[in-house]
Write a protein that holds these residues in place. Structure first.
Motif, PDB file in Angstrom:
ATOM      1  N   MET A  65       0.840  -1.199   0.000  1.00 11.54           N
ATOM      2  CA  MET A  65       0.000   0.000   0.000  1.00 11.54           C
ATOM      3  C   MET A  65       0.879   1.255   0.000  1.00 11.54           C
ATOM      4  O   MET A  65       0.609   2.222  -0.702  1.00 11.54           O
ATOM      5  N   ALA A  66       1.956   1.223   0.768  1.00  9.10           N
ATOM      6  CA  ALA A  66       2.819   2.401   0.903  1.00  9.10           C
ATOM      7  C   ALA A  66       3.781   2.570  -0.264  1.00  9.10           C
ATOM      8  O   ALA A  66       4.046   3.692  -0.691  1.00  9.10           O
ATOM      9  N   TYR A  67       4.318   1.447  -0.785  1.00  7.63           N
ATOM     10  CA  TYR A  67       5.422   1.556  -1.758  1.00  7.63           C
ATOM     11  C   TYR A  67       5.187   0.851  -3.085  1.00  7.63           C
ATOM     12  O   TYR A  67       6.061   0.858  -3.944  1.00  7.63           O
ATOM     13  N   GLY A  68       4.039   0.205  -3.269  1.00  9.68           N
ATOM     14  CA  GLY A  68       3.839  -0.557  -4.503  1.00  9.68           C
ATOM     15  C   GLY A  68       4.649  -1.848  -4.430  1.00  9.68           C
ATOM     16  O   GLY A  68       4.674  -2.514  -3.406  1.00  9.68           O
ATOM     17  N   PRO A  74      13.868   0.393  -7.701  1.00 11.46           N
ATOM     18  CA  PRO A  74      13.540   1.365  -8.760  1.00 11.46           C
ATOM     19  C   PRO A  74      14.738   1.534  -9.694  1.00 11.46           C
ATOM     20  O   PRO A  74      15.857   1.151  -9.349  1.00 11.46           O
ATOM     21  N   PRO A  75      14.524   2.115 -10.870  1.00 12.80           N
ATOM     22  CA  PRO A  75      15.656   2.380 -11.758  1.00 12.80           C
ATOM     23  C   PRO A  75      16.689   3.226 -11.021  1.00 12.80           C
ATOM     24  O   PRO A  75      16.353   4.004 -10.118  1.00 12.80           O
ATOM     25  N   LYS A  78      16.172   6.836 -10.179  1.00 14.79           N
ATOM     26  CA  LYS A  78      15.069   7.148  -9.258  1.00 14.79           C
ATOM     27  C   LYS A  78      15.422   6.832  -7.804  1.00 14.79           C
ATOM     28  O   LYS A  78      14.608   7.025  -6.910  1.00 14.79           O
ATOM     29  N   ARG A  79      16.614   6.334  -7.538  1.00 15.20           N
ATOM     30  CA  ARG A  79      17.033   5.966  -6.186  1.00 15.20           C
ATOM     31  C   ARG A  79      17.595   7.185  -5.475  1.00 15.20           C
ATOM     32  O   ARG A  79      18.791   7.377  -5.363  1.00 15.20           O
ATOM     33  N   VAL A  80      16.693   8.015  -5.011  1.00 14.12           N
ATOM     34  CA  VAL A  80      17.081   9.253  -4.333  1.00 14.12           C
ATOM     35  C   VAL A  80      16.345   9.342  -3.001  1.00 14.12           C
ATOM     36  O   VAL A  80      15.262   8.796  -2.844  1.00 14.12           O
ATOM     37  N   PRO A  81      16.921  10.048  -2.027  1.00 10.16           N
ATOM     38  CA  PRO A  81      16.215  10.211  -0.751  1.00 10.16           C
ATOM     39  C   PRO A  81      14.968  11.073  -0.916  1.00 10.16           C
ATOM     40  O   PRO A  81      14.908  11.925  -1.804  1.00 10.16           O
ATOM     41  N   HIS A  82      13.996  10.840  -0.073  1.00 15.59           N
ATOM     42  CA  HIS A  82      12.739  11.588  -0.146  1.00 15.59           C
ATOM     43  C   HIS A  82      12.482  12.418   1.100  1.00 15.59           C
ATOM     44  O   HIS A  82      11.363  12.846   1.342  1.00 15.59           O
ATOM     45  N   HIS A  83      13.503  12.634   1.908  1.00 14.26           N
ATOM     46  CA  HIS A  83      13.364  13.431   3.118  1.00 14.26           C
ATOM     47  C   HIS A  83      13.856  14.856   2.870  1.00 14.26           C
ATOM     48  O   HIS A  83      14.712  15.084   2.032  1.00 14.26           O
ATOM     49  N   ASP A  84      13.313  15.769   3.636  1.00  9.96           N
ATOM     50  CA  ASP A  84      13.744  17.166   3.550  1.00  9.96           C
ATOM     51  C   ASP A  84      14.908  17.455   4.489  1.00  9.96           C
ATOM     52  O   ASP A  84      15.316  18.587   4.638  1.00  9.96           O
TER      53      ASP A  84
END
Length: 92
Positions: A65-68, A74-75, A78-84
């Motif tokens: 549900m959260a991540y598919g 991921p390619p 697309k492997r990047v952090p998602h935090h601010d």
């Protein structure tokens, strides 16, 4: 600086349903994460590094549900952090 009570009060101000009458639950910080409450009814122990931790028995449903498809990387672009923010500090 604020303490945990600040966030508890803020969360409770927006709470609309009691735990008993809710079919879904979510995190107050990331509203996109909304899950079926029943997925958290039972817990199991799972290995993690050199210990065991408690996780929801329906962890697969929660992670999908959260991540598919969380088992597929991921390619590379697309492997990047998602935090601010940085949750670590570099040690030399």
């Amino acid at each position: 600086m604020v303490g945990k009570q600040f966030f508890i009060n803020r969360f409770n101000k927006h709470k609309r349903f009691s735990w008993e009458e809710s079919e879904y639950i979510g995190t107050p910080c990331w509203i996109r994460d909304i899950f079926k409450k029943e997925d958290f009814d039972e817990a199991i122990r799972a290995p993690f590094e050199d210990t065991e931790v408690w996780i929801p028995k329906n962890y697969d449903s929660i992670l999908r549900m959260a991540y598919g498809d969380y088992m597929k990387l991921p390619p590379e672009d697309k492997r990047v952090p998602h935090h601010d923010y940085s949750a670590y500090r570099k040690v030399n």
